[in-house]
Motif scaffolding. Structure first.
Motif, PDB file in Angstrom:
ATOM      1  N   HIS A   1      73.466  61.175-137.611  1.00  0.00           N
ATOM      2  CA  HIS A   1      74.504  62.152-137.919  1.00  0.00           C
ATOM      3  C   HIS A   1      75.405  61.621-139.041  1.00  0.00           C
ATOM      4  CE1 HIS A   1      77.084  65.511-137.171  1.00  0.00           C
ATOM      5  NE2 HIS A   1      78.119  64.733-136.974  1.00  0.00           N
ATOM      6  N   LEU A   2      75.779  60.346-138.870  1.00  0.00           N
ATOM      7  CA  LEU A   2      76.654  59.723-139.878  1.00  0.00           C
ATOM      8  C   LEU A   2      75.977  59.656-141.235  1.00  0.00           C
ATOM      9  CD1 LEU A   2      78.495  56.774-138.116  1.00  0.00           C
ATOM     10  CD2 LEU A   2      79.535  58.611-139.433  1.00  0.00           C
TER      11      LEU A   2
ATOM     12  N   ARG B   1      73.807  61.674-142.372  1.00  0.00           N
ATOM     13  CA  ARG B   1      73.820  63.012-142.980  1.00  0.00           C
ATOM     14  C   ARG B   1      75.163  63.284-143.618  1.00  0.00           C
ATOM     15  NH1 ARG B   1      70.746  64.817-138.636  1.00  0.00           N
ATOM     16  NH2 ARG B   1      72.593  65.450-137.495  1.00  0.00           N
ATOM     17  N   VAL B   2      76.186  62.953-142.840  1.00  0.00           N
ATOM     18  CA  VAL B   2      77.546  63.128-143.380  1.00  0.00           C
ATOM     19  C   VAL B   2      77.702  62.313-144.669  1.00  0.00           C
ATOM     20  CG1 VAL B   2      79.987  62.592-142.965  1.00  0.00           C
ATOM     21  CG2 VAL B   2      78.599  63.616-141.154  1.00  0.00           C
TER      22      VAL B   2
ATOM     23  N   HIS C   1      75.908  63.764-147.723  1.00  0.00           N
ATOM     24  CA  HIS C   1      76.422  65.027-148.250  1.00  0.00           C
ATOM     25  C   HIS C   1      77.751  64.861-148.985  1.00  0.00           C
ATOM     26  CE1 HIS C   1      73.380  67.149-145.880  1.00  0.00           C
ATOM     27  NE2 HIS C   1      73.611  68.158-146.703  1.00  0.00           N
ATOM     28  N   THR C   2      78.388  63.767-148.745  1.00  0.00           N
ATOM     29  CA  THR C   2      79.721  63.602-149.336  1.00  0.00           C
ATOM     30  C   THR C   2      79.661  62.680-150.557  1.00  0.00           C
ATOM     31  OG1 THR C   2      80.240  61.683-147.978  1.00  0.00           O
ATOM     32  CG2 THR C   2      80.798  63.853-147.069  1.00  0.00           C
ATOM     33  N   GLY C   3      80.850  62.475-151.150  1.00  0.00           N
ATOM     34  CA  GLY C   3      80.928  61.634-152.330  1.00  0.00           C
ATOM     35  C   GLY C   3      81.057  60.150-152.024  1.00  0.00           C
ATOM     36  N   ILE C   4      80.887  59.769-150.771  1.00  0.00           N
ATOM     37  CA  ILE C   4      81.061  58.365-150.400  1.00  0.00           C
ATOM     38  C   ILE C   4      80.094  57.443-151.142  1.00  0.00           C
ATOM     39  CG2 ILE C   4      80.983  56.675-148.515  1.00  0.00           C
ATOM     40  CD1 ILE C   4      82.064  58.886-146.680  1.00  0.00           C
TER      41      ILE C   4
ATOM     42  N   LEU D   1      78.750  57.819-154.016  1.00  0.00           N
ATOM     43  CA  LEU D   1      79.213  57.734-155.414  1.00  0.00           C
ATOM     44  C   LEU D   1      80.444  56.847-155.524  1.00  0.00           C
ATOM     45  CD1 LEU D   1      78.816  61.401-156.697  1.00  0.00           C
ATOM     46  CD2 LEU D   1      77.530  59.395-157.430  1.00  0.00           C
ATOM     47  N   CYS D   2      81.324  56.995-154.548  1.00  0.00           N
ATOM     48  CA  CYS D   2      82.531  56.167-154.562  1.00  0.00           C
ATOM     49  C   CYS D   2      82.175  54.697-154.439  1.00  0.00           C
ATOM     50  CB  CYS D   2      83.473  56.562-153.420  1.00  0.00           C
ATOM     51  SG  CYS D   2      84.264  58.143-153.685  1.00  0.00           S
TER      52      CYS D   2
ATOM     53  N   ALA E   1      80.843  53.655-157.769  1.00  0.00           N
ATOM     54  CA  ALA E   1      81.948  53.582-158.723  1.00  0.00           C
ATOM     55  C   ALA E   1      82.824  52.368-158.444  1.00  0.00           C
ATOM     56  CB  ALA E   1      82.786  54.858-158.662  1.00  0.00           C
TER      57      ALA E   1
END
Lengths: 653, 810
Positions: free
Chosen positions: A9-10, A12-13, A16-19, A21-22, A25
């Motif tokens: 589940h985690l 997937r989360v 889908h998020t910008g984590i 990429l962060c 970066a």
């Protein structure tokens, strides 16, 4: 697999998020930051050059490309560098310049475009040659605007001032300054004129202005001028600041250093600073007589007599007036109580000056030669302070303390004598056993004059009189700190230590003093006495031997030596010493007696008896000898009787 | 096949590959010189000379910096009004000479210099030569100030000479030891010859150096004075002197004042050699001078690079400087794209909001010129001033464009006025400072003013914080020496930046800020959650035609389109498109007892004025405020000026009758007008919610402003869940009425109307807002081409999957 479900589940989360990429970066940013900080020390970049050995190498000058060292002078139009200087000088010499010098210069071939410049140079040269009147005569016919336009106004003003027309000179300078408020020379010279006319306020203002518009040595001169004016105006602190600033710009000027020292002295600045400042002036010019004289006087007036003597001794032979030197030395020696030195210096002074009653020399001579009566008068109220002081000193020598005290009271506030007067007053109190009063004065002086080493010594003697030897020792410390060893201080120290039963320390001091003053009998005596006190007869004997070499005819010393040798069982040495004594003084009773004792120790009873009988012939009442003889005789009879008995017994046997 | 494969590849990947290829090739051809990436200190030296000649010409000369083995003059400027300048170069130095008239007053000279520290290793076995070439004679001889042969100097040497005085190192060590430690350093300003230094036992740098030279020359070692400056930051008037000694074909430096033996630190600047004066001038001009030194850190890649050098043909900074740009401006130019990438990342990935999109980049650039602290303070000061004047001018009801123009003018005037009072000692790049984005900040101030007027302090805080962070981030990029160097040397890295920008632009994921906003939905069903990126890229850009979006934004036109299909909408009682039409428009208003004035291109309810009744000739709004006709006129003027317009352009005001809410909803939410938002994908209804105003939302049905969101079951029209600001509630906070299980009247009609709206305005992703009139029933208020995503929070589930399937099905 329920435990994996949250993870899935985690993820997937996460996806889908910008984590993600962060994170990427962040990693990139961290890398850049790390790179930045790692590379961010620019100062570590040092170029190292090794100069390798190559003895056979020749110097390739071309590679270095060295050119002419002196800078070629810029053509700034500076008057002194005018190309026609020679021409002008020649013309002046031949006196061909008329009242219209321009025509003359033109006639001499100076081109038109250099005429003005050369015309100014002509007056510059006249001034250099001190032909001030010629300058005045030629330029006075012109108007101010004309002179300003030509550029000769300054020379006109300067010539006027040189010929004593100060106010006129000032007026002309003012005209120049009106035209150019930044004219350095005009401003400076105006200031100097005001100063000569004793208008110190105006002079100070102009000097201050000169400071703002000048640089280098001119600024230094302006600052020094401002300082002098400040002194005259009573602003001593300001004067000191200005002198210090002047020195910053012209550190090699001895006069400024000396003036600074003088001003600091007036302002009662720290003694050490004043002396150091005088030292700098003298260092820059070892022949600077004023500085030497001022320094030595300052030292003397501040009770640093040894310092003053040192200054006078170190002055170069021709740097200082010999009469002044000897006079100052005499005063210093008198203050220290060194009569023989004082006598030497006053003798030299008399040789130089003669016995001129208009000077202080005869009075000094009288004092030093102990002709105190010549320093006695009822009309002492009218005497000049220095002579009155000598009168007071002679009163002290004659134990006329009251009279001395009265005279000292009159001059106690005299600017150059006050410290010495105070010390003398303290001495009087000491001599009259007014120890507390004496100490009060000494301590007062020493608070403001810690450099007065002799005062520390004298005051320590007072404490000693009061039996406070510990305090006496403390009081003596500053005197002992004087760079040069002073014998009497060391001897005093030893005495105090002995009184305090610190014998070992006292002996150390005396031995050190002896090393420093090997020819001093007093030191040797004290040392020997100290050694005897602690029963160090070996060392005492050693030093007594030394003493004996110095003073071979001093019977007391020889006797002491013989005694020590006897005590040390050095009988032969003792006999030798005693024979020496008897050679000098055949009727030396104690010597003969000791000799007898020595013989006795050596077992020579007959010799002893012989000595004793000779002694008794010289002094038949000398009890110790009588007793000894009787004792010996008794022993002899007793032994004879015994022997007779023995023989009788043996015979009987 | 290859073409197919290529076209299948994402553009950013293609670009990335291309960039990598170029970079590797570049690296192969021109290997990386790491020293060009290491920051270098650069000294900015300013020399100000002033004079008051009064009645004479001015002639001034001084020594200027020049390039040699340890220092490099990068650039210089010479500002000397009304003066002639010429230069003379010889082995003593580079002398600048200025000549002027009695009107000349100043010379301002500035130079940029880099220096290197040098250190020499002197072998212990090196002997002192016994003879030299004649050319060395000046460096061995006595002068007035260097008294080599004076007895005292000789005596001194006798006292301090080492046991073996044939080795250079031993001799120089003894000389150095004495002059450094036995001669006190004092701040003498005048010339001190060597003898004076010795006699006094103290001296400043020139005295100590002369004494050093005297002793060196006494030992047959050539030595000379060198003069210059110690480059410490700040203003000063003091120059410095040290010594150079000729050893083994090198002039080796010694600094007895500050303790440098055979070395010279980087912050020493050489100006001249020999016993010279630094300044020469004619007399009586009240000459004064001052040096100012500033130290900066630079990227060597931006400096020292000669365009003619073949290695620099690819150095972008060098190419830009060839056009006349300064190195600093060149670096800004090269790093702007990276800043835009940062902004893109912060907005699209983190979800950070700022005032203006690329405005922080410009502020960051200005901060680079002024320094971060000064820049930020200036930014905040200008912003606050602009905000203040916005407020003042707003009260005066100055129209928008004129108001902005006035603010820019006022700030410019204040800036000039400040220059009269602020004494600026150092020279800032005023090109940047004066253009300090005054214009842009004025726009920001307007946004700030708007937010504060709406009491939207929360948004205000986050936007301000986001702006600050972005400004600092951009400043960090501009200030990075490493990045300056990299982008100068390898400009192809800009393609890398481009590829990342394209990648981020193609990314539809959930922003970091949305993780917080949609956390419940995200952790429940991440795949179905649609974020802003997803909405914009996958829905709006792909399925909403721009013309249709424009149509949807134009409320009047949208109403016409719907009226054409008999879709019930509120009547339009009047409209006003220009100032000429205001009077007739007001005449219409005057006859109406109640009405609503709306901006045609407005959004989020901004600019809507609800009049519920009259008091004499005046009107009363829903908030209880009294509006006179003239005030109404002002409001209309504002609408016309475009204050409430989404695109900022001029707008049209129109009047609609006041809608009296249906009793079924009135009982639940007596304040304001509730509406029903229906989301449709290609005409198929996806999701619906009821938005109910509260007191907290000031009567507006705006969820962000505090309205209640109530999920409606599409099939039944019954409310299933309600929330207020993300928190689930069951009852209305004001009326206390239960909100769950409420049946929406006319639900089937509403659905049909929503479907028909798609026919009227066929936007692929459509939001339809419906209200329930008391008498007329459901009316469509407006359609929205970019409907918000909060409906997902209201329903507590995403609608992404349903939208995708409805869009793909059609």
């Amino acid at each position: 697999m329920n435990y994996l479900r949250p993870l899935a589940h985690l993820s997937r989360v996460f996806s889908h998020t910008g984590i993600p990429l962060c994170i990427v970066a962040g990693a990139i940013t961290a890398s850049i930051y790390y790179g930045e900080t790692t590379l961010s020390n620019p100062s570590d970049n040092i170029q190292h050059i090794s100069l390798s050995l190559n003895p056979s190498e020749e110097y390739d000058v071309n590679e270095i490309d060295i050119s002419v060292f002196q800078m070629d002078t810029a053509t700034t139009g500076d008057t002194s560098k005018n190309a026609y200087i020679g021409l002008i000088l020649d013309g002046i010499k031949r006196d061909i310049f008329s009242n219209n010098p321009i025509d003359t210069l033109s006639m001499l071939g100076v081109p038109d475009d250099s005429l003005t410049e050369t015309y100014v140079a002509y007056y510059y040269l006249l001034v250099r040659q001190k032909s001030y009147q010629t300058v005045i005569d030629q330029l006075s016919v012109k108007s101010v605007p004309q002179r300003l336009a030509e550029g000769t106004q300054f020379y006109y003003a300067l010539s006027l001032s040189k010929k004593g027309h100060q106010q006129d000179a000032l007026d002309q300078y003012n005209q120049l300054i009106k035209k150019n408020t930044n004219h350095q020379s005009a401003t400076l010279n105006s200031a100097i004129i005001h100063q000569k006319m004793e208008d110190y306020t105006a002079a100070f203002d102009l000097f201050e202005k000169a400071v703002t518009i000048t640089s280098g040595s001119r600024k230094a001169k302006a600052l020094a001028g401002a300082a002098r004016c400040s002194t005259q105006l009573g602003n001593i602190n300001i004067a000191i600041q200005y002198y210090q600033k002047s020195i910053e710009y012209r550190p090699g000027n001895a006069v400024t250093w000396r003036l600074l020292a003088d001003t600091m002295a007036i302002n009662h600045q720290d003694y050490r600073s004043v002396v150091d400042t005088y030292d700098k002036a003298i260092a820059l010019n070892p022949n600077y007589s004023i500085a030497i004289e001022r320094k030595s006087r300052y030292q003397m007036e501040n009770a640093d007599f040894y310092g003053s003597i040192k200054t006078l001794s170190q002055a170069l032979p021709k740097s200082f007036s010999e009469s002044d030197r000897q006079q100052l030395l005499t005063w210093n020696y008198i203050a220290l109580g060194q009569r023989s030195n004082a006598l030497r210096s006053i003798t030299k002074l008399v040789d130089i000056e003669g016995d001129n009653p208009k000077t202080i020399t005869p009075y000094l001579l009288s004092y030093v030669k102990k002709s105190y009566k010549q320093l006695s008068t009822k009309k002492w109220n009218t005497l000049p302070p220095s002579i009155l002081y000598l009168h007071a000193l002679s009163d002290i020598k004659r134990h006329k303390y009251d009279a001395a005290t009265k005279k000292l009271a009159v001059i106690k506030d005299h600017p150059t004598l006050s410290t010495r007067v105070a010390l003398t007053t303290a001495k009087v109190h000491r001599l009259t056993k007014q120890y507390r009063e004496s100490l009060a004065i000494y301590n007062r002086i020493l608070r403001s004059h810690p450099q007065a080493t002799n005062a520390w010594y004298d005051s320590s003697k007072v404490y000693s009189r009061l039996k406070d030897h510990q305090q006496a020792l403390s009081q003596l410390e500053p005197a002992l700190a004087y760079p040069k060893a002073i014998k009497k201080y060391q001897l005093a120290q030893a005495d105090y230590l002995m009184a305090l039963k610190q014998h070992a320390r006292a002996i150390e001091v005396l031995e050190s003093a002896h090393d420093t003053f090997p020819r001093s009998i007093k030191t040797l005596s004290r040392l020997i006495a100290a050694l005897i006190v602690i029963d160090d007869n070996t060392s005492a004997e050693f030093y007594l031997l030394t003493m004996a070499k110095r003073t071979p005819r001093n019977l007391d010393n020889l006797m002491q030596l013989a005694n020590i040798q006897y005590q040390q069982a050095h009988y032969e040495s003792s006999i030798a010493t005693l024979n020496n004594i008897l050679e000098i003084k055949p009727n030396h009773i104690e010597g003969r007696f000791l000799l007898a004792n020595v013989s006795l120790k050596q077992g020579d009873k007959n010799g002893t008896l012989s000595q004793l009988s000779q002694l008794l012939k010289l002094d038949n009442a000398y009890q110790p000898a009588i007793k000894l003889r009787n004792k010996l005789l008794l022993k002899r009879s007793a032994s004879r009787a015994s022997f007779s008995q023995l023989i009788t017994f043996s015979k009987e046997a | 096949m290859a073409r197919k494969m290529l076209s299948a590849l994402p553009p950013w990947l293609v670009l990335l590959t291309l960039t990598s290829a170029i970079f590797l090739t570049h690296l192969y051809v021109t290997p990386l010189k790491s020293d060009l990436l290491i920051p270098e200190s650069i000294f900015q030296l300013s020399l100000d000379m002033t004079f008051e000649p009064e009645d004479t010409d001015v002639r001034v000369s001084t020594f200027l910096p020049k390039t040699n083995h340890r220092q490099s003059l990068i650039g210089e400027t010479n500002l000397a009004p009304d003066m002639e300048f010429h230069e003379r170069n010889n082995n003593l130095g580079r002398q600048g000479n200025w000549a002027g008239t009695d009107q000349s007053r100043s010379v301002h000279y500035q130079a940029h210099i880099t220096t290197t520290a040098t250190r020499y290793d002197i072998p212990a076995e090196l002997l002192i030569p016994t003879s030299y070439d004649n050319a060395f004679a000046p460096y061995l001889s006595q002068t007035d100030a260097i008294q080599v042969n004076h007895p005292e100097i000789k005596q001194l040497w006798n006292n301090i000479a080492p046991s073996s005085n044939q080795y250079i190192l031993d001799v120089l060590s003894a000389i150095y030891e004495y002059t450094t430690h036995s001669i006190n350093t004092v701040p003498f300003k005048g010339v001190t010859d060597s003898l004076t230094a010795l006699r006094l036992g103290e001296a400043s740098c020139n005295g100590k150096s002369r004494l050093f030279i005297s002793l060196a020359r006494l030992n047959n070692i050539p030595a000379r004075l060198v003069g210059g400056l110690i480059l410490n930051e700040g203003s000063k008037k003091t120059s410095h002197q040290w010594v150079e000694v000729f050893i083994n074909n090198h002039w080796v430096p010694f600094g007895p004042t500050n303790g440098y033996f055979a070395e010279l630190p980087a912050h020493y600047l050489e100006l001249y050699r020999g016993d010279q004066s630094l300044f020469r001038h004619n007399r009586n001009i009240n000459f004064d001078y001052s040096f100012t030194v500033a130290i900066d850190t630079i990227s060597p890649a931006l400096y020292h690079q000669q365009p003619e050098d073949s290695k620099n043909k690819t150095n972008a900074a060098v190419l830009l400087q060839g056009l006349g740009l300064t190195p600093k401006t060149s670096s800004l130019f090269l790093l702007f794209p990276l800043c835009t990438l940062l902004i893109t990342f912060l907005r699209n990935v983190l979800g950070m909001k700022t005032f203006g999109i690329f405005m922080p980049m410009l502020i960051g650039a200005a901060c680079y010129a002024t320094g971060l602290a000064l820049g930020l303070v200036s930014f905040i000061a200008v912003l606050l001033l602009a905000f203040l004047f916005h407020t003042i001018l707003d009260r005066m009801h100055i129209l928008k464009v004129a108001r902005l123009a006035a603010i820019i003018t006022i700030i410019t005037c204040l800036f000039i006025a400040a220059l009269y009072f602020v004494d600026i000692d150092h020279h800032v790049e005023f090109g940047m400072l004066t253009l300090f984005p005054v214009v842009i900040i004025s726009f920001i101030a307007e946004r700030l003013h708007q937010l504060s007027a709406e009491n939207n302090w929360n948004d205000l805080f986050y936007i301000s914080l986001g702006t600050l962070v972005t400004v600092i981030g951009c400043f960090g990029i501009f200030n990075s020496i490493l990045l300056q160097g990299l982008f100068s040397l390898y400009p192809e890295l800009l393609l890398l930046v481009l590829s990342i920008q394209i990648y981020i632009g193609s990314w539809s994921g959930i922003r970091l800020s949305e993780i917080v906003r949609f956390k419940k939905v995200l952790f429940k069903d991440a795949a179905s959650l649609v974020g802003i990126n997803g909405r914009n890229r996958e829905l709006v850009y792909k399925h909403n035609d721009k013309k249709l979006l424009t149509l949807a934004a134009d409320k009047l036109a949208a109403k016409e389109a719907m009226q054409a299909l008999d879709i019930p909408v509120p009547d339009t009682l009047g409209s006003c498109a220009s100032h000429r039409e205001i009077q007739p428009f007001l005449e219409v208003i005057a006859t109406l007892p109640r009405f609503v004035i709306k901006p045609n291109n407005g959004s989020q309810g901004n600019g809507i004025l609800v009049i519920i009744g009259k008091q004499g000739d005046d009107f009363m709004s829903a908030s209880g405020k009294i509006w006179t006709l003239s005030k109404l006129k002002q409001h209309v003027n504002e609408i016309l000026s475009g204050i409430y317009s989404q695109d900022g352009d001029t707008d049209t005001a129109y009047i609609e009758p006041l809608i009296l809410q249906h009793d079924s909803l009135q009982s639940l939410a007596p304040y304001g007008l509730s509406d029903i938002r229906i989301i449709a994908g290609k005409g198929k209804l996806i999701s619906a919610m009821l938005r109910m105003p509260t007191k907290g939302s000031s009567g507006k049905a705006n969820l962000h402003q505090g309205a209640v969101g109530i999920a409606i079951d599409l099939a039944t029209g019954i409310t299933t869940r309600s929330s207020l600001k993300g928190q689930e509630i069951t009852h209305h906070p004001d009326s206390g009425a239960p909100l769950v299980g409420v049946s929406i009247p006319f639900w089937d009609n509403i659905k049909i109307m929503a479907e028909k709206s798609y026919t009227a305005i066929p936007l692929g992703y459509l939001g339809v807002d419906v209200c329930l009139d008391k008498t007329q029933g459901p009316l469509i208020l407006e359609v929205n081409g970019r409907p918000g995503l909060e409906i997902q929070n209201v329903h507590n589930r995403g609608f992404g999957n349903e939208l995708s399937s409805s869009i793909s099905a059609s």
